[in-house]
Design a protein around this motif. Structure first.
Motif, PDB file in Angstrom:
ATOM      1  N   GLU A 255       0.828  -1.211   0.000  1.00  0.00           N
ATOM      2  CA  GLU A 255       0.000   0.000   0.000  1.00  0.00           C
ATOM      3  C   GLU A 255       0.861   1.260   0.000  1.00  0.00           C
ATOM      4  OE1 GLU A 255      -3.167   0.349  -0.377  1.00  0.00           O
ATOM      5  OE2 GLU A 255      -3.503  -1.819  -0.505  1.00  0.00           O
ATOM      6  N   LEU A 256       2.080   1.152   0.544  1.00  0.00           N
ATOM      7  CA  LEU A 256       2.950   2.324   0.543  1.00  0.00           C
ATOM      8  C   LEU A 256       3.332   2.717  -0.884  1.00  0.00           C
ATOM      9  CD1 LEU A 256       5.677   3.193   3.020  1.00  0.00           C
ATOM     10  CD2 LEU A 256       6.325   3.167   0.617  1.00  0.00           C
ATOM     11  N   TYR A 257       3.525   1.725  -1.756  1.00  0.00           N
ATOM     12  CA  TYR A 257       3.848   2.036  -3.146  1.00  0.00           C
ATOM     13  C   TYR A 257       2.670   2.685  -3.859  1.00  0.00           C
ATOM     14  CZ  TYR A 257       7.933  -0.924  -2.375  1.00  0.00           C
ATOM     15  OH  TYR A 257       9.107  -1.462  -1.895  1.00  0.00           O
ATOM     16  N   PHE A 258       1.466   2.234  -3.559  1.00  0.00           N
ATOM     17  CA  PHE A 258       0.289   2.867  -4.164  1.00  0.00           C
ATOM     18  C   PHE A 258       0.154   4.310  -3.685  1.00  0.00           C
ATOM     19  CE2 PHE A 258      -0.943  -1.585  -4.804  1.00  0.00           C
ATOM     20  CZ  PHE A 258      -1.394  -1.534  -6.114  1.00  0.00           C
ATOM     21  N   THR A 259       0.400   4.526  -2.386  1.00  0.00           N
ATOM     22  CA  THR A 259       0.328   5.891  -1.849  1.00  0.00           C
ATOM     23  C   THR A 259       1.395   6.779  -2.471  1.00  0.00           C
ATOM     24  OG1 THR A 259      -0.498   4.998   0.243  1.00  0.00           O
ATOM     25  CG2 THR A 259       0.338   7.254   0.255  1.00  0.00           C
ATOM     26  N   LEU A 260       2.612   6.250  -2.592  1.00  0.00           N
ATOM     27  CA  LEU A 260       3.690   7.020  -3.195  1.00  0.00           C
ATOM     28  C   LEU A 260       3.409   7.286  -4.672  1.00  0.00           C
ATOM     29  CD1 LEU A 260       6.460   8.313  -2.870  1.00  0.00           C
ATOM     30  CD2 LEU A 260       7.506   6.076  -3.287  1.00  0.00           C
ATOM     31  N   GLY A 261       2.858   6.314  -5.367  1.00  0.00           N
ATOM     32  CA  GLY A 261       2.516   6.519  -6.777  1.00  0.00           C
ATOM     33  C   GLY A 261       1.463   7.592  -6.970  1.00  0.00           C
ATOM     34  N   ARG A 262       0.468   7.629  -6.091  1.00  0.00           N
ATOM     35  CA  ARG A 262      -0.559   8.677  -6.190  1.00  0.00           C
ATOM     36  C   ARG A 262       0.030  10.055  -5.904  1.00  0.00           C
ATOM     37  NH1 ARG A 262      -3.933   4.428  -4.144  1.00  0.00           N
ATOM     38  NH2 ARG A 262      -3.300   4.897  -2.011  1.00  0.00           N
ATOM     39  N   ILE A 312       0.848  -9.607 -13.847  1.00  0.00           N
ATOM     40  CA  ILE A 312       1.298  -9.054 -12.568  1.00  0.00           C
ATOM     41  C   ILE A 312       1.408 -10.177 -11.538  1.00  0.00           C
ATOM     42  CG2 ILE A 312       0.752  -7.452 -10.706  1.00  0.00           C
ATOM     43  CD1 ILE A 312      -0.689  -5.723 -12.703  1.00  0.00           C
ATOM     44  N   GLU A 313       2.560 -10.274 -10.904  1.00  0.00           N
ATOM     45  CA  GLU A 313       2.780 -11.277  -9.860  1.00  0.00           C
ATOM     46  C   GLU A 313       2.392 -10.676  -8.522  1.00  0.00           C
ATOM     47  OE1 GLU A 313       6.872 -12.310 -10.256  1.00  0.00           O
ATOM     48  OE2 GLU A 313       6.542 -13.625 -11.980  1.00  0.00           O
ATOM     49  N   ALA A 314       1.109 -10.740  -8.229  1.00  0.00           N
ATOM     50  CA  ALA A 314       0.585 -10.170  -6.987  1.00  0.00           C
ATOM     51  C   ALA A 314      -0.730 -10.869  -6.659  1.00  0.00           C
ATOM     52  CB  ALA A 314       0.377  -8.659  -7.121  1.00  0.00           C
ATOM     53  N   SER A 315      -1.271 -10.544  -5.503  1.00  0.00           N
ATOM     54  CA  SER A 315      -2.548 -11.123  -5.100  1.00  0.00           C
ATOM     55  C   SER A 315      -3.682 -10.528  -5.925  1.00  0.00           C
ATOM     56  CB  SER A 315      -2.785 -10.871  -3.610  1.00  0.00           C
ATOM     57  OG  SER A 315      -2.853  -9.480  -3.340  1.00  0.00           O
ATOM     58  N   LYS A 316      -4.856 -11.121  -5.851  1.00  0.00           N
ATOM     59  CA  LYS A 316      -6.002 -10.638  -6.625  1.00  0.00           C
ATOM     60  C   LYS A 316      -6.396  -9.225  -6.214  1.00  0.00           C
ATOM     61  CE  LYS A 316      -7.955 -15.234  -7.472  1.00  0.00           C
ATOM     62  NZ  LYS A 316      -9.126 -16.120  -7.297  1.00  0.00           N
ATOM     63  N   VAL A 317      -6.266  -8.928  -4.916  1.00  0.00           N
ATOM     64  CA  VAL A 317      -6.621  -7.588  -4.443  1.00  0.00           C
ATOM     65  C   VAL A 317      -5.716  -6.536  -5.072  1.00  0.00           C
ATOM     66  CG1 VAL A 317      -6.833  -6.114  -2.403  1.00  0.00           C
ATOM     67  CG2 VAL A 317      -7.523  -8.518  -2.291  1.00  0.00           C
ATOM     68  N   HIS A 318      -4.420  -6.811  -5.070  1.00  0.00           N
ATOM     69  CA  HIS A 318      -3.475  -5.851  -5.645  1.00  0.00           C
ATOM     70  C   HIS A 318      -3.597  -5.786  -7.166  1.00  0.00           C
ATOM     71  CE1 HIS A 318      -0.604  -5.922  -1.924  1.00  0.00           C
ATOM     72  NE2 HIS A 318      -1.658  -5.130  -1.762  1.00  0.00           N
ATOM     73  N   ARG A 319      -3.936  -6.866  -7.819  1.00  0.00           N
ATOM     74  CA  ARG A 319      -4.143  -6.823  -9.263  1.00  0.00           C
ATOM     75  C   ARG A 319      -5.295  -5.885  -9.626  1.00  0.00           C
ATOM     76  NH1 ARG A 319      -3.591 -13.209 -11.147  1.00  0.00           N
ATOM     77  NH2 ARG A 319      -1.371 -13.432 -10.615  1.00  0.00           N
ATOM     78  N   GLN A 320      -6.357  -5.952  -8.837  1.00  0.00           N
ATOM     79  CA  GLN A 320      -7.481  -5.051  -9.076  1.00  0.00           C
ATOM     80  C   GLN A 320      -7.071  -3.599  -8.843  1.00  0.00           C
ATOM     81  OE1 GLN A 320     -10.342  -5.817 -10.349  1.00  0.00           O
ATOM     82  NE2 GLN A 320     -11.156  -3.727 -10.240  1.00  0.00           N
ATOM     83  N   GLN A 321      -6.240  -3.365  -7.835  1.00  0.00           N
ATOM     84  CA  GLN A 321      -5.759  -2.010  -7.578  1.00  0.00           C
ATOM     85  C   GLN A 321      -4.914  -1.486  -8.730  1.00  0.00           C
ATOM     86  OE1 GLN A 321      -4.241  -2.803  -3.374  1.00  0.00           O
ATOM     87  NE2 GLN A 321      -5.020  -0.725  -3.146  1.00  0.00           N
ATOM     88  N   TYR A 322      -4.070  -2.341  -9.271  1.00  0.00           N
ATOM     89  CA  TYR A 322      -3.247  -1.921 -10.403  1.00  0.00           C
ATOM     90  C   TYR A 322      -4.104  -1.596 -11.622  1.00  0.00           C
ATOM     91  CZ  TYR A 322       1.233  -3.016  -8.208  1.00  0.00           C
ATOM     92  OH  TYR A 322       2.340  -3.013  -7.397  1.00  0.00           O
ATOM     93  N   ALA A 323      -5.144  -2.376 -11.843  1.00  0.00           N
ATOM     94  CA  ALA A 323      -6.034  -2.107 -12.972  1.00  0.00           C
ATOM     95  C   ALA A 323      -6.713  -0.746 -12.834  1.00  0.00           C
ATOM     96  CB  ALA A 323      -7.077  -3.212 -13.091  1.00  0.00           C
ATOM     97  N   GLU A 324      -7.058  -0.364 -11.613  1.00  0.00           N
ATOM     98  CA  GLU A 324      -7.696   0.934 -11.388  1.00  0.00           C
ATOM     99  C   GLU A 324      -6.683   2.075 -11.431  1.00  0.00           C
ATOM    100  OE1 GLU A 324      -9.596   0.510  -7.647  1.00  0.00           O
ATOM    101  OE2 GLU A 324     -11.135  -0.909  -8.369  1.00  0.00           O
ATOM    102  N   GLU A 325      -5.488   1.842 -10.877  1.00  0.00           N
ATOM    103  CA  GLU A 325      -4.484   2.907 -10.817  1.00  0.00           C
ATOM    104  C   GLU A 325      -3.912   3.231 -12.192  1.00  0.00           C
ATOM    105  OE1 GLU A 325      -2.325   5.725  -8.512  1.00  0.00           O
ATOM    106  OE2 GLU A 325      -4.032   4.410  -8.055  1.00  0.00           O
ATOM    107  N   ALA A 326      -3.867   2.248 -13.085  1.00  0.00           N
ATOM    108  CA  ALA A 326      -3.266   2.461 -14.403  1.00  0.00           C
ATOM    109  C   ALA A 326      -4.036   3.479 -15.234  1.00  0.00           C
ATOM    110  CB  ALA A 326      -3.193   1.134 -15.157  1.00  0.00           C
ATOM    111  N   GLN A 327      -5.285   3.753 -14.898  1.00  0.00           N
ATOM    112  CA  GLN A 327      -6.082   4.706 -15.663  1.00  0.00           C
ATOM    113  C   GLN A 327      -5.552   6.133 -15.551  1.00  0.00           C
ATOM    114  OE1 GLN A 327     -10.113   4.286 -14.304  1.00  0.00           O
ATOM    115  NE2 GLN A 327     -10.213   2.092 -14.770  1.00  0.00           N
ATOM    116  N   TYR A 328      -4.765   6.416 -14.529  1.00  0.00           N
ATOM    117  CA  TYR A 328      -4.282   7.775 -14.295  1.00  0.00           C
ATOM    118  C   TYR A 328      -2.875   8.008 -14.861  1.00  0.00           C
ATOM    119  CZ  TYR A 328      -8.112   7.630 -10.924  1.00  0.00           C
ATOM    120  OH  TYR A 328      -9.345   7.493 -10.329  1.00  0.00           O
ATOM    121  N   PHE A 329      -2.305   7.022 -15.531  1.00  0.00           N
ATOM    122  CA  PHE A 329      -0.952   7.154 -16.056  1.00  0.00           C
ATOM    123  C   PHE A 329      -0.964   6.902 -17.566  1.00  0.00           C
ATOM    124  CE2 PHE A 329      -0.296   6.072 -11.615  1.00  0.00           C
ATOM    125  CZ  PHE A 329       0.763   6.873 -11.239  1.00  0.00           C
TER     126      PHE A 329
END
Length: 634
Positions: A255-262, A312-329
């Motif tokens: 979650e720290l990487y998601f926060t830093l990315g935002r 993506i080598e991550a859990s299903k929860v984090h995969r869904q987060q990456y799918a949502e976060e990618a829309q802003y980049f």
């Protein structure tokens, strides 16, 4: 006593759950199928070399092969039974027919010489005698050379199995005598599945996110994953949670990487600095943080490139987060971020103050402007160019309407609008070739469409005169402007020079000096005679602006014409009114001036020629254009 018995019975997970059959080996199906088929078809080779990363099952597979070739009751699918005395002895490490040698500590010629003396003896109990040499690349060159003859022609009962993580260090002469099997790096899903199975058998509850973290931390090694699993269980007990796993292994939370990315995409430098402070307070390694951040943006890039989170080598929860976060980049932004991270990773190793270098890299990413694709810029420029072209055509059609006049007496001739298929060109270029081509085109339009009608009472020659800023608003509305005298024109000119900024400081200075620019005032025109050519060129560029300023001051169109001083040759042709009768006389008068200009021998200063003189070019254009004379060209 009971506590002592439990300690004696405990085995680490890596040894307790070591595979005992080919089917139990995880992630190496290609190797296990080949060896099983070789045993089943009795085509066992005398030497094998197993290559792969650490902890992927090289030595384990060698032991299973040893059991399979010596098993007393082999199963139908060529698996060892693990119940006979031979299988039990090999599994427990007590078999005299299976010798395991550490190549790192037994790498001399003497060690290989002893091995050569022992290989000639047949197996004691089984059918084959196996030598398993681990880390075989550590043998010396002399030891490899001593092994060549035995390896090329071994006894029928002998099988060599070499295991190595660096096959490029093994001589080609050894590799050519062996069957080589490359073991693959463990996938995260395979490691997680195996750990979940072990946890269920051990009665340990662990969530999917914890399993994914352990699998990623193991870096593709099943043995490392099982060791980390033991460490986590020792810290958390039989109920393992994701937050406590990060605490036990001192890992950076995803979650720290998601926060830093935002914070980076929002250009929030304050939040970036606060996150850096938190990283240092928790004692995280900076390079590990950079590697995690690079993987974070890599995951976003895969979503942007493929439209899916399957890579993506991550859990299903984090995969869904990456799918949502990618829309802003965008892909370009992510590539810029990853470039900064990679450069910082190299510089961080030699930086005298690593924290400042780390903070600078993150702030640089936060302040980075969004990348723009070149194709998008070109498309925008093309759109702007198209709009400017439409605007220019609109202004030309509305404000640069041609004014038709006769030489004497002046009168207006009615013209009809040109059709879109044959529009009359309203601007004449400076070059002679383009001017002649322009006249021919206009002549064709006039002849085909009959847009110019002459007055029936008199047959004067028609003069087509243009000005870049001349407007026919007065014609359309029927308003009559006040007649302007030369004195009025002079006042308007002085107003433009002294009261406006049309000319600029340099041209204003030149125009205020009569020895640099001479001015002649007429009823509807101003003639400028600059002394030098560069002044004439500068004034020529300002003609449209000057004429607009004069029009605003006088309320009617006033032409500005530029002619060179001390040359007798004008930079521009003035508007020409073809005389109604004395055509031949004007032609004769102009021949002398034409000859003088062509020879370039004018020695005295003289004013430009009067408008009535016909140049050779004018005569050619008049003949091509019939009754229509040459307009003023600029």
């Amino acid at each position: 006593m009971e506590h002592t018995r439990v300690e004696e019975q405990y085995l680490v997970t890596a040894r307790k759950w070591r595979p005992q059959r080919f089917a139990d080996v995880v992630g190496q199906e290609h190797v296990c199928r080949t060896l099983r088929n070789a045993v089943q078809s009795h085509r066992v080779h005398h030497a094998y070399i197993f290559n792969g990363p650490r902890g992927v099952g090289k030595t384990t597979t060698a032991r299973i092969l040893a059991k399979a070739v010596n098993c007393e009751s082999l199963t139908e699918d060529s698996e060892p039974c693990n119940r006979c005395s031979s299988c039990i002895e090999i599994s427990s490490g007590r078999s005299l027919d299976v010798i395991e040698i550490d190549g790192a500590s037994n790498n001399s010629v003497d060690d290989i010489r002893k091995l050569r003396e022992n290989v000639k003896y047949p197996p004691i109990k089984g059918k084959y005698k196996l030598y398993i040499i681990d880390e075989v690349h550590m043998l010396s060159t002399s030891a490899f050379n001593a092994l060549l003859k035995t390896l090329e022609e071994p006894p029928r009962h002998l099988i060599f199995v070499f295991a190595t993580t660096e096959p490029h260090k093994v001589p080609a002469t050894i590799l050519s005598r062996c069957q080589r099997f490359d073991f693959r790096r463990m996938q995260i899903d395979d490691v997680s599945t195996q750990l979940r199975y072990i946890a269920e058998q051990e009665g340990i509850h662990i969530d999917d996110e914890s399993l994914t973290v352990i699998a990623k931390k193991s870096d593709g090694s099943m043995r490392d994953a099982q060791s980390i699993f033991d460490q986590v269980v020792a810290f958390c007990g039989h109920h393992v949670e994701y937050a406590r796993v990060n605490e036990a292994l001192n890992l950076i939370d995803g979650e720290l990487y998601f926060t830093l990315g935002r914070a980076i995409r929002n250009h929030d430098v304050a939040s970036v600095l606060n996150i850096v402070r938190e990283i240092f307070l928790r004692g995280y390694d900076m390079q590990e943080c950079l590697h995690g951040l690079a993987e974070h943006f890599r995951n976003i890039l895969t979503v942007l490139a493929t439209g899916s989170s399957a890579l993506i080598e991550a859990s299903k929860v984090h995969r869904q987060q990456y799918a949502e976060e990618a829309q802003y980049f965008t892909q370009a932004d992510v590539l810029q971020y990853m470039t900064i991270i990679m450069n910082t990773d190299q510089a961080l190793r030699f930086a005298p103050q690593p924290r400042l270098r780390f903070e600078f890299a993150l702030v640089e990413m936060a302040k980075l402007d969004a990348a723009v694709q070149i194709s998008e810029l070109l498309a925008e420029l093309a759109e702007i160019k198209k709009k400017l072209g439409d605007t220019e055509r609109t202004l030309i059609s509305s404000d640069s309407t041609p004014v038709l006049s006769t030489a004497s007496p002046p009168s207006r001739l009615k013209t009809s609008a040109a059709s879109p298929e044959h529009p009359i060109k309203q601007k004449f270029p400076q070059s002679v070739e383009n001017a002649v081509e322009n006249v021919e085109y206009n002549k064709h339009c006039v002849e085909n469409q009959g847009k110019v009608q002459q007055d029936s009472s008199a047959q004067p020659s028609v003069v087509l005169s243009y000005s870049s800023t001349q407007s026919t608003t007065a014609q359309r509305t029927g308003n009559t402007k006040k007649h302007q005298t030369a004195t009025d024109i002079e006042q308007h000119w002085r107003h433009v020079v002294h009261k406006t900024s049309v000319l600029g400081d340099d041209l204003k200075t030149y125009c205020e000096q009569p020895d640099m620019v001479q001015v002649q005032y007429h009823d509807t025109a101003i003639h400028l005679y600059p002394k030098f050519g560069f002044i004439a060129d500068a004034l020529r560029e300002k003609i449209p602006h000057i004429e607009r300023a004069l029009h605003a001051a006088a309320g009617q169109a006033i032409r500005v014409e530029i002619r060179l001083d001390n040359s007798g040759d004008a930079h521009e042709f003035s508007s020409f009114d073809f005389p109604s009768c004395e055509h031949s006389q004007n032609t004769a008068d102009s021949s002398e001036n034409q000859q003088q200009r062509s020879n370039g021998r004018s020695q005295e200063t003289e004013l430009p020629q009067p408008q009535g003189i016909v140049h050779e070019l004018d005569k050619a254009i008049i003949e091509l254009f019939s009754a229509v004379a040459l307009p003023r060209r600029f």
